[in-house]
Write a protein that holds these residues in place. Structure first.
Motif, short mmCIF file in Angstrom:
data_model
loop_
_atom_site.label_atom_id
_atom_site.label_comp_id
_atom_site.label_asym_id
_atom_site.label_seq_id
_atom_site.Cartn_x
_atom_site.Cartn_y
_atom_site.Cartn_z
N ILE A 1 4.10 -7.49 -3.75
CA ILE A 1 4.59 -6.36 -4.55
C ILE A 1 3.50 -5.32 -4.72
CG2 ILE A 1 5.30 -5.65 -6.87
CD1 ILE A 1 7.57 -6.77 -5.22
N ALA A 2 2.28 -5.75 -4.97
CA ALA A 2 1.17 -4.81 -5.14
C ALA A 2 0.95 -4.00 -3.87
CB ALA A 2 -0.11 -5.57 -5.50
N CYS A 3 1.07 -4.65 -2.71
CA CYS A 3 0.87 -3.94 -1.44
C CYS A 3 2.03 -2.99 -1.13
CB CYS A 3 0.69 -4.95 -0.31
SG CYS A 3 -0.86 -5.89 -0.44
N VAL A 4 3.25 -3.38 -1.53
CA VAL A 4 4.40 -2.48 -1.36
C VAL A 4 4.20 -1.22 -2.22
CG1 VAL A 4 6.87 -2.20 -1.78
CG2 VAL A 4 6.01 -4.31 -0.74
N ILE A 5 3.70 -1.40 -3.44
CA ILE A 5 3.45 -0.25 -4.34
C ILE A 5 2.35 0.64 -3.77
CG2 ILE A 5 2.59 0.40 -6.62
CD1 ILE A 5 3.96 -2.16 -7.69
N LEU A 6 1.33 0.03 -3.16
CA LEU A 6 0.22 0.80 -2.60
C LEU A 6 0.60 1.53 -1.32
CD1 LEU A 6 -2.79 -1.66 -3.05
CD2 LEU A 6 -2.45 0.51 -4.24
N SER A 7 1.67 1.11 -0.70
CA SER A 7 2.05 1.63 0.62
C SER A 7 2.10 3.16 0.70
CB SER A 7 3.39 1.04 1.06
OG SER A 7 3.78 1.54 2.31
N PRO A 8 2.76 3.86 -0.23
CA PRO A 8 2.85 5.33 -0.09
C PRO A 8 1.53 6.07 -0.24
CG PRO A 8 4.50 4.47 -1.64
CD PRO A 8 3.52 3.37 -1.38
N PHE A 9 0.54 5.40 -0.82
CA PHE A 9 -0.73 6.07 -1.08
C PHE A 9 -1.68 6.06 0.12
CE2 PHE A 9 0.88 4.53 -5.17
CZ PHE A 9 0.90 5.72 -5.89
N GLN A 10 -1.29 5.35 1.18
CA GLN A 10 -2.07 5.33 2.43
C GLN A 10 -3.54 5.04 2.18
OE1 GLN A 10 -1.28 8.88 4.76
NE2 GLN A 10 0.93 8.65 4.59
N LEU B 1 -0.93 -6.65 4.65
CA LEU B 1 -1.58 -5.63 5.47
C LEU B 1 -0.55 -4.71 6.12
CD1 LEU B 1 -4.57 -5.08 6.10
CD2 LEU B 1 -4.28 -6.36 8.23
N TYR B 2 0.58 -5.29 6.53
CA TYR B 2 1.64 -4.47 7.13
C TYR B 2 2.12 -3.42 6.14
CZ TYR B 2 6.19 -2.86 8.54
OH TYR B 2 7.26 -2.04 8.84
N PHE B 3 2.43 -3.82 4.90
CA PHE B 3 2.96 -2.87 3.92
C PHE B 3 1.93 -1.82 3.55
CE2 PHE B 3 6.20 -6.20 3.10
CZ PHE B 3 7.32 -5.40 3.33
N ILE B 4 0.66 -2.19 3.48
CA ILE B 4 -0.37 -1.21 3.19
C ILE B 4 -0.46 -0.17 4.29
CG2 ILE B 4 -2.89 -0.91 3.03
CD1 ILE B 4 -2.99 -3.51 1.46
N MET B 5 -0.26 -0.59 5.54
CA MET B 5 -0.43 0.31 6.69
C MET B 5 0.88 0.81 7.28
SD MET B 5 -3.52 -1.55 8.77
CE MET B 5 -5.19 -1.56 8.13
N ARG B 6 1.99 0.60 6.62
CA ARG B 6 3.29 0.84 7.24
C ARG B 6 3.54 2.30 7.61
NH1 ARG B 6 7.29 2.69 3.65
NH2 ARG B 6 8.97 1.77 4.88
#
Length: 375
Positions: free
Chosen positions: A214-223, A296-301
């Protein structure tokens, strides 16, 4: 309706049928002869391919024209991390030069590459998966076509990341680092897998996995990966041509097909963690590695190249983790239902793959060629 060439479709159907025998049978691992036969078949149909797969024409030209001009002294400098103008991994060049020095054509190099990557993958599946043929089915689309039949450098690097799991389990750090050094020698992106040895032993449970994802999904838009963009770009994650960039974008863009797959993986990791930990040896290690891959995928999606190429070493553990989760189910009905879900998903993925990657990579009946029967 489009299909892959019959040599691939026959393999795909066989893997589906035999996976039902594995899941519903008493001998989960099945006879070794099945794996040997499947492995040999998979090696031949991609190892002896002719102008099939991403980067094939470029690599073929480099094999006969560029790689022979590189001195072994340059490879030694690259091997020892000395400053050099050589901008391609030393281990891959060395393997090319070894085959080329025998006077054999490029198709023998692709055969050698396929022997290394596919045999080591299948060996790892046999050792670490309760259902190894089912693991092959999950690996086949898309990795078998994109990596083993296309981006050979990354396929060679990723397989040594997978093989290093033996030393992660045994806590033999120097042997693990040797595997990573070889992987790095084939493709620089393998360095991203370096933390896996220590990530594998972090205490985790369903709750921690849930919050991490969940934390990585939230971080996703912030690149946030842009903080390390200089380092990540230096890994040369794109191959020598733009052969597959079109369908990489198709799979990796926002709200993509890959998002759904990663969410399915996340659900499996969270919902069935306890039973898998109880029944599968070293499941916690492979689970942690895959959890990091999903994060890592969600962070870099938002970066289609980073999210598909840099997570490859971690996500290569999915064909181990998912069958082991299904094996751990106490209820046979649940076990069969989950297996059927993934079989249906792979059939769906087959037709998605044919329409986009299959056409681009020349894996269709009209375009696929093999040196055994096409001259």
């Amino acid at each position: 309706m489009n299909f892959l060439h019959p040599v691939f479709t026959i393999l795909f159907v066989f893997l589906i049928i035999y996976s039902f025998i594995e899941v519903n049978g008493n001998d989960e691992r099945g006879p070794k002869a099945i794996l040997f036969a499947v492995g040999a078949y998979m090696i031949i149909i991609v190892g002896l391919r002719n102008f099939v797969g991403a980067d094939y024409p470029i690599y073929r030209g480099m094999y006969a024209e560029f790689f022979p001009t590189i001195d072994y002294s340059q490879l030694l400098d690259k091997m020892l991390f000395r400053k050099t103008d050589l901008d391609i991994e030393w281990m891959y060049v060395f393997l090319n030069k070894m085959v080329y020095s025998t006077g054999l054509p490029f198709q023998i190099f692709t055969l050698v590459s396929a022997i290394i990557t596919i045999s080591l993958k299948l060996f790892s599946y046999y050792k670490n998966s309760a259902f190894p043929v089912f693991s092959i089915l999950l690996f086949m689309i898309p990795a078998y076509f994109i990596a083993d039949s296309g981006h050979m450098r990354q396929a060679l690097g990723m397989v040594f990341c997978l093989i290093s799991f033996k030393f992660i389990k045994e806590r033999k750090v120097w042997w693990y680092l040797l595997c990573l050094y070889i992987a790095f020698g084939f493709h620089k992106s393998s360095v991203v897998f370096l933390p896996a040895y220590w990530l594998a032993v972090i205490p985790m449970n369903s709750t921690k996995i849930f919050y991490a994802i969940i934390a990585c999904v939230i971080l996703s838009p912030f690149q946030v990966y842009n903080l390390f963009s200089g380092f990540l770009n230096s890994l040369n994650v794109q191959d020598v041509s733009n052969g597959f960039n079109g369908y990489i974008n198709f799979e990796a863009k926002s709200s993509s097909f890959m998002d759904g797959l990663m969410l399915v993986y996340a659900y499996m990791l969270i919902a069935f963690d306890k039973s898998a930990c109880e029944k599968v040896y070293y499941y916690e290690y492979m689970r942690n590695i895959m959890v990091f891959g999903v994060c890592l995928y969600f962070i870099m999606r938002d970066n289609p190249v980073f999210s598909t190429r840099l997570v490859g070493g971690y996500m290569s553990f999915a064909p181990l983790v998912i069958p082991n989760i299904i094996y751990s189910m106490n209820s046979n009905a649940t076990k069969r239902m989950l297996h059927l879900f993934f079989v249906v998903f792979m059939i769906f993925y087959y037709f998605v793959f044919v329409r986009y990657q299959g056409v681009a990579g020349r894996f269709t009946p009209e375009t696929y060629q093999n040196f055994l029967w096409n001259n």
